[in-house]
Write a protein that holds these residues in place. Structure first.
Motif, short mmCIF file in Angstrom:
data_model
loop_
_atom_site.label_atom_id
_atom_site.label_comp_id
_atom_site.label_asym_id
_atom_site.label_seq_id
_atom_site.Cartn_x
_atom_site.Cartn_y
_atom_site.Cartn_z
N GLU A 195 16.57 48.50 29.87
CA GLU A 195 16.84 49.76 29.18
C GLU A 195 15.83 50.85 29.49
O GLU A 195 16.17 52.02 29.48
N LYS A 196 14.58 50.49 29.77
CA LYS A 196 13.54 51.51 29.91
C LYS A 196 13.62 52.35 31.20
O LYS A 196 13.35 53.53 31.09
N PRO A 197 13.88 51.99 32.38
CA PRO A 197 13.83 50.70 33.07
C PRO A 197 12.40 50.38 33.55
O PRO A 197 11.65 51.27 33.93
N ARG A 235 7.78 45.70 21.52
CA ARG A 235 7.13 46.92 21.02
C ARG A 235 6.13 47.47 22.05
O ARG A 235 6.03 48.67 22.25
N TYR A 236 5.38 46.56 22.68
CA TYR A 236 4.44 46.98 23.71
C TYR A 236 5.18 47.66 24.86
O TYR A 236 4.77 48.75 25.29
N PHE A 277 5.51 52.19 28.22
CA PHE A 277 6.24 52.64 29.40
C PHE A 277 7.11 53.84 29.06
O PHE A 277 7.64 53.95 27.96
N PRO A 278 7.28 54.73 30.05
CA PRO A 278 8.13 55.90 29.82
C PRO A 278 9.59 55.51 29.70
O PRO A 278 9.98 54.39 30.03
N LEU A 327 13.09 53.00 22.20
CA LEU A 327 14.04 51.99 21.74
C LEU A 327 13.87 51.66 20.26
O LEU A 327 14.63 50.88 19.71
N GLN A 328 12.86 52.29 19.62
CA GLN A 328 12.59 52.06 18.21
C GLN A 328 12.62 53.39 17.48
O GLN A 328 12.25 54.41 18.03
N PRO A 329 13.03 53.37 16.23
CA PRO A 329 13.03 54.61 15.46
C PRO A 329 11.62 55.17 15.28
O PRO A 329 10.66 54.41 15.13
#
Length: 127
Positions: free
Chosen positions: A21-23, A69-70, A75-76, A80-82
């Motif tokens: 997702e980030k990637p 979470r890390y 990473f840019p 993915l978290q509120p």
């Protein structure tokens, strides 16, 4: 960056999904945490014999929630978290509920029973 994990682990899959997702590019080291013996040095990475384990620039981290979470924070890419503390707390609560109360019946009793028994040619109790 390297992820150590087991191809059948839902927890390793979660870490891999965050990377997708980030990637984030990463190397993969297959580790079966149920195997005897474990690969040399694995207990130094994870003293509880589980997966996944993340290695990033000399930093070693285990436990899926900590790893995800890390990765999200370090990473840019899209978060993915509120950002809101209450929303993030609710997210953490839901993850803890699934991990504490859902994993055993959903993964160990339904998925593993159905998938692994049928692969071994053993009877499956659909009920």
């Amino acid at each position: 960056m390297t992820l150590h994990g087991y191809r059948h682990s839902v927890y390793a899959r979660i870490a891999r999904m965050v990377c997708a997702e980030k990637p984030i590019a990463y190397g993969w080291v297959e580790v079966n945490p149920f195997a005897e013996p474990l690969p040399d040095g694995f207990l130094a990475l994870h003293p509880f014999r589980r997966v996944p384990v993340l290695e990033h620039d000399g930093f070693v981290l285990y436990e899926t929630v900590a790893i995800t979470r890390y990765l999200d924070d370090a990473f840019p890419g899209a978060a993915l978290q509120p950002a809101d503390p209450r929303d993030r707390a609710r997210m953490t609560q839901i993850i803890a509920i699934i991990d504490s109360y859902g994993y055993w019946p959903m993964v160990r009793q339904v998925f593993s029973h159905r998938v692994f028994r049928s692969r071994l040619g053993e009877p499956v109790e659909e009920a």
